[in-house]
Motif scaffolding. Structure first.
Motif, PDB file in Angstrom:
ATOM      1  N   ALA A 183       0.837  -1.203   0.000  1.00  0.00           N
ATOM      2  CA  ALA A 183       0.000   0.000   0.000  1.00  0.00           C
ATOM      3  C   ALA A 183       0.872   1.253   0.000  1.00  0.00           C
ATOM      4  O   ALA A 183       0.585   2.220  -0.710  1.00  0.00           O
ATOM      5  CB  ALA A 183      -0.921  -0.010   1.216  1.00  0.00           C
TER       6      ALA A 183
ATOM      7  N   GLN B 110       2.285   1.425  -3.622  1.00  0.00           N
ATOM      8  CA  GLN B 110       1.301   1.822  -4.630  1.00  0.00           C
ATOM      9  C   GLN B 110       0.921   3.290  -4.505  1.00  0.00           C
ATOM     10  O   GLN B 110       0.630   3.947  -5.506  1.00  0.00           O
ATOM     11  CB  GLN B 110       0.054   0.948  -4.509  1.00  0.00           C
TER      12      GLN B 110
ATOM     13  N   ASP C 118      -4.604   5.168   2.653  1.00  0.00           N
ATOM     14  CA  ASP C 118      -5.417   5.506   1.486  1.00  0.00           C
ATOM     15  C   ASP C 118      -5.899   6.950   1.542  1.00  0.00           C
ATOM     16  O   ASP C 118      -6.193   7.553   0.505  1.00  0.00           O
ATOM     17  CB  ASP C 118      -6.612   4.563   1.394  1.00  0.00           C
TER      18      ASP C 118
ATOM     19  N   LEU D 255      -6.843   3.168  -3.188  1.00  0.00           N
ATOM     20  CA  LEU D 255      -6.782   1.713  -3.238  1.00  0.00           C
ATOM     21  C   LEU D 255      -8.163   1.074  -3.104  1.00  0.00           C
ATOM     22  O   LEU D 255      -8.315  -0.116  -3.358  1.00  0.00           O
ATOM     23  CB  LEU D 255      -5.876   1.193  -2.118  1.00  0.00           C
TER      24      LEU D 255
ATOM     25  N   ASP E 239      -5.261  -2.467  -6.658  1.00  0.00           N
ATOM     26  CA  ASP E 239      -6.147  -1.961  -5.613  1.00  0.00           C
ATOM     27  C   ASP E 239      -5.995  -2.825  -4.363  1.00  0.00           C
ATOM     28  O   ASP E 239      -5.174  -3.750  -4.318  1.00  0.00           O
ATOM     29  CB  ASP E 239      -7.599  -1.880  -6.102  1.00  0.00           C
TER      30      ASP E 239
END
Length: 242
Positions: free
Chosen positions: A22, A25, A75, A82, A150
């Motif tokens: 996470a 990304q 996020d 995500l 995601d």
């Protein structure tokens, strides 16, 4: 300006891997400290109310624990998302994620708590049932290296990662009858974000970790040469470089 972040985890932990992906990304700068799970330092116990990894340290004065909670926090830090923005899609993804969490727990049973072939068979039957639910709820996914992942991708990447090693030990195919999931797992295993959050020696390290346990799986893997296990696991994953 983003806060200063430090991820505390373990090299092989799937929950830590999820948070690390996470962070990757969302292109969030952070530092990382890995600890030994069987010899956790005193300072870690002061940070983690559950005594488990991962823990995210924020600006040196706040902490978050539990992978799902940490990922939700991350996020909200950037414009990259995500989770789906549509309320229904987001809720559906959360439901599928709950199924994924169940699979992670069942996989832990195979590693830590199943001491007989009968118990292993029962656990594998439950995993098969949970995978069936995923295939009913989730459309087939195609992953290439430039795909933006995601949260479901990140979660299931950690679920699928140990399957090849466990498959070799038990001589079972987790993906029998699940062609779509097999393709998803293969694409995820090749994705740079997924590959980069574990060491290149992941299979060997995971093998060494599992054989130290006392379960049926550890006994099976103990009978196989580590190098042969690594070769077979990589071949089953259709990935030449982890």
């Amino acid at each position: 300006m983003l806060p200063s972040l430090r991820l505390i985890g373990h090299r092989l932990c799937p929950y830590v891997q999820r948070v690390a992906m996470a962070l990757s990304q969302n292109a969030i700068a952070h530092s990382r400290t890995d600890i030994a799970l069987d010899d956790k330092p005193d300072w870690f116990h002061a940070m983690s109310p559950t005594g488990n990894v991962p823990v995210l340290v924020i600006d040196d004065d706040k902490t978050l624990f539990e992978a799902a909670a940490i990922c939700q926090y991350l996020d909200g830090l950037t414009w990259r998302k995500l989770y789906p923005t549509d309320a229904y899609d987001r809720a559906l993804h959360q439901g599928i994620a709950a199924v994924g969490e169940k699979i992670l727990s069942l996989t832990a049973d195979l590693i830590y708590r199943d001491f007989s072939e009968d118990r292993v068979d029962a656990t594998l039957h439950q995993i098969d049932g949970q995978l069936s639910i995923v295939t009913e709820l989730l459309a087939p996914r195609t992953i290439v290296n430039d795909t933006s992942l995601d949260m479901l991708d990140l979660l299931f990447a950690t679920i699928f990662r140990p399957f090849p090693l466990i498959s070799v030990g038990l001589n079972r195919d987790f993906f029998a009858g699940f062609e779509g999931l097999c393709k998803w797992a293969d694409g995820l295993a090749r994705h740079k974000t997924v590959r980069d959050v574990v060491p290149p020696t992941y299979v060997m390290e995971m093998h060494a970790f599992v054989v130290q346990k006392n379960g049926y799986l550890s006994n099976r893997l103990r009978m196989l040469p580590p190098k042969a296990v690594e070769m077979l696991a990589n071949r089953r994953d259709n990935v030449t470089e982890l």
